[in-house]
Design a protein around this motif. Sequence first.
Motif, short mmCIF file in Angstrom:
data_model
loop_
_atom_site.label_atom_id
_atom_site.label_comp_id
_atom_site.label_asym_id
_atom_site.label_seq_id
_atom_site.Cartn_x
_atom_site.Cartn_y
_atom_site.Cartn_z
N ILE A 384 13.42 -32.37 -31.73
CA ILE A 384 13.51 -33.61 -32.50
C ILE A 384 13.31 -34.81 -31.60
CG2 ILE A 384 15.08 -35.08 -33.83
CD1 ILE A 384 16.38 -32.48 -34.89
N HIS A 385 13.99 -34.81 -30.45
CA HIS A 385 13.88 -35.97 -29.56
C HIS A 385 12.47 -36.13 -29.01
CE1 HIS A 385 14.59 -39.03 -26.63
NE2 HIS A 385 14.11 -38.22 -25.69
N LYS A 386 11.85 -35.04 -28.62
CA LYS A 386 10.50 -35.14 -28.05
C LYS A 386 9.51 -35.66 -29.08
CE LYS A 386 11.04 -31.60 -24.46
NZ LYS A 386 10.62 -30.26 -23.98
N LEU A 387 9.64 -35.20 -30.33
CA LEU A 387 8.77 -35.72 -31.38
C LEU A 387 9.04 -37.20 -31.64
CD1 LEU A 387 8.66 -32.78 -33.97
CD2 LEU A 387 6.81 -33.57 -32.49
N THR A 388 10.31 -37.61 -31.57
CA THR A 388 10.64 -39.03 -31.76
C THR A 388 10.06 -39.86 -30.63
OG1 THR A 388 12.70 -38.34 -32.81
CG2 THR A 388 12.51 -40.65 -32.22
N ARG A 389 10.16 -39.34 -29.41
CA ARG A 389 9.60 -40.06 -28.25
C ARG A 389 8.09 -40.18 -28.38
NH1 ARG A 389 7.94 -39.25 -22.87
NH2 ARG A 389 8.76 -40.85 -21.45
N ALA A 390 7.44 -39.08 -28.79
CA ALA A 390 5.99 -39.14 -29.00
C ALA A 390 5.64 -40.14 -30.09
CB ALA A 390 5.46 -37.75 -29.36
N LEU A 391 6.42 -40.16 -31.17
CA LEU A 391 6.19 -41.12 -32.25
C LEU A 391 6.28 -42.55 -31.73
CD1 LEU A 391 5.93 -41.88 -35.27
CD2 LEU A 391 8.41 -41.66 -35.44
N ALA A 392 7.31 -42.83 -30.94
CA ALA A 392 7.49 -44.19 -30.41
C ALA A 392 6.36 -44.58 -29.49
CB ALA A 392 8.83 -44.26 -29.67
#
Length: 991
Positions: A384-392
Amino acid sequence: MRDSSSTRASAGAAAGSETRGSRHDEAGWEAQPFAERHIGPREADVAEMLATLGFQSLDELTEAAIPPEIRLERPLQLPPARTEAEVLECLRQRASRNRVFRSYIGLGYYDCITPPVIQRNILENPGWYTAYTPYQSEISQGRLEALLNFQTMVRDLTGLEIANASLLDEATAAAEAMMMCHRLRGGPERNRFFVAADCHPQTIAVVQTRARALGIQVVCSDVGAVGLDGSFFGALVQYPATDGAVRDYRAFAEAVHAVGALLVAATDLLALTLLPPPGAWGADVAVGSAQRLGVPLFYGGPHAAFLATRDAFKRQMPGRLVGISRDARGRPALRLALGTREQHIRREKATSNICTAQALLAIVAAAYAVYHGPHGLRRIALRIHKLTRALALGLERLGYEVRPRPSGGDPTRSGATPLPFFDTITVTVSPAQAAAIHARATEHGMNFRRVNDTTIGLSLDETTTPQDVREIWQVFHDDRPVDFAVQELLPGLDESRLRPMDYLQHPVFHRYHSETELLRYLRRLESRDFSLCQTMIPLGSCTMKLNPTAALMPVTWPEFARLHPFVPLEQARGYHELMEELKQWLSEITGFPAISLQPNAGSQGEYAGLLVIRAWHEHRGEGHRDVCLIPTSAHGTNPASAAMAGLKVVAVACDRQGNVDLEDLRAKAQAHRDRLACLMVTYPSTHGVFEPGIRQICRIVHEHGGLVYMDGANLNAQVGLCRPADLGADVCHVNLHKTFAIPHGGGGPGAGPIGVAEFLREFLPDHPLMPGARRPARGVGPVSAAPWGSAGILLISWAYIALMGANGLRRASQVAILNANYISRRLESCYPTLYKGPAGLVAHECILDLRRFHHITAEDVAKRLMDYGFHAPTLSWPVAGTLMVEPTESESKAELDRFCDAMKAIHEEILAVETGRMDARDNPLKNAPHTADMVAADTWPHAYSREQAAFPVASLREHKWWPAVARVDNVYGDRHPVCACGSVADFAADP
């Protein structure tokens, strides 16, 4: 397979079922009414039972039991009863009117994946959802172990020493934490509570509602802007914050402690698999929701919340606490510990009014943690965090300003937060951009959080995929695909700076990671537990009736289960059509024109109703009215709720017949006439009778300036026969998990809507995030985190009423009264009924008096019933030394007779002890319950036989359900409190 014509016929039947009766087949015969399946006694049984009581008909019985001046003389104006097929078809149509978008709203609610093995074997399994609160611990060991797993999970992830076995939702958990801090640190000169402005808005609002009633001043601002001093008793922060930021609160914690206050952290359990736990940086209390651990969104609830704290504060904790004790043989045994039921003992001095928790949902969350284990949870969180970081990072590439910045904090600073955010970011845009982005998101079937006109919030969850991230970028990129990939932006996370995996080290979180192993573990726990799948659960005041399978089935349909509570109303039209109908039906059943569905437990309904009464007095310039009269027979939650609402409790005596003492009531009302706010009364009375003076009781209170609050716990005796509003009540809460068939779930979920008179409508609870809905003009504020409380289980009550119809509901009430009087009559020679009405009848429950015995107690009988295969009635409440029995309408005559036969056989055993034929200490009652290994042991040290211990009646040889442990030592458990499974190395070992 049905052809198109039959499909159209079913749809037409569902569409027209509001105006006509049950479906007819081609021959013209009506389908069997559902009420005949729901109500236990057959027609011949009813006639036989009536004859035992000396009546010719159910109408004659109820006319004798219910005072003539309060009887409802017309049928309820409800749609005709529908068949199960019609109800399910109608629910399918309503479900199709809900639009399930991918939710990126966040605010503490996340879509998730409920593992099918957990969904089928817990959430949809009557062996788990029909059990009662584990007050009889010997037959609740499976559920207690699952809840102990929950406590251990919360304790480990929060880094605190002790956690409870669930609360109602995150917002009310934060409010409970505030009250706990006030009990520990508050005082006349220390009456302020700080709330960080970046907490979830619904949490802030619920805390403010709770504080307003108690005269606590809430100071809401940025953490860096508050000037703490000795007037503060506590503070609340969100970790991670509602905007996604992960802040370092160590310095703030030191500042809070420097002024003698306590710090509460509202937190996210999944984030804590990566982040430093609150207990490590100075929090004294941690609260939050376990929803994202496998529990569906359910349009806002039910969800299990949690509260963890330091061991020194455990006796001030609200809610339930599972602890490890020992049984009569010295072996480990689980039980509810410490102040679990103290609201019934301490009344207005209780730490909380909570009665229903969210046990079933806590068990689901605990099973999710057991199934995934620490490595699995961390893997989900990292993804979840890695996808959020990629999104940002991708949004930054597109030219947007993202907060918090994905680059994070200063990695060289010792102890700095390892991540700038976990799963949530905000994006700054212009108003025109915001409108266009939200419109495109809707076209793509997405919901973003509308923080304000220039800020969009995005929260990812377990269900988010790289394709979802690319689609979000496309929405922000004028609906054009981007020219970069998610994989390009994933590297760069220094995992060595994350929290070490110092949690969930107990073997239970490492042993059951295959579906086969988890399935067997869940079945093993279920086999150590008692539910309606075994026999009747005749608990007085708890209404353990049939929970219809057809009513339960739609709860987990995706169209109902996967809706975020803050989606636009047009995406939840099916829900709102159902809820509006349910409110209309509850209005007709209770007589109150205005209904609020927000309270998510009976205790919350009590609290909300009292707030409405207080608000009405304040609106009229009589805010000084703060006295609440409560009969001494009342539920313990009544005085606890009154205290929470800022009312002063004055007890009213009962007479020798168990009724409210009218003279004492009149004297108390006169003495407090200038300050009288209300009376809280239960009807039929807590003593199980239709008090003839109920209208006079209401009149006395009204004459002295107060209002009448009616506790709806006993509504199962009223539906279709009389109505609370017609009796003179002004407010009433409705226990949907009692009268209207929502299962108890082993101690929750519950739902406690309130009905009020027309002049109180404008004071009903409101909510700051009620999207597009009409809010009351002078609402008391929210009492639950979600606008419509536990919306996901309101479907059950809707289906139950639709299935029963007006006639079925009335007959259910009549048979509930019949069954209780039949038991009372059959057992009167052994256990006289303590209180009866003027006609010698009870209502839907009876209190059996066991106080005349010298050597045997009511508890002994309760434990001995387990050997006979029964759950005990309500023990020593409302009168010590008694058993209160409520059979409900669902139980057949055969089951009632089996219970009565067991009670009579136990009476023979009592007489043997009382007359000296059995030893006063070594007898089947004092040693009950008897486990299988006790009976099969090599030695048998007792004077009575193994057969009498285990098989006291012949039917048990055909089927025997064995208690998991011998009698539990409650005193030992309270003197040696151990409340996490990691504290007993062998506890989770295979039996």
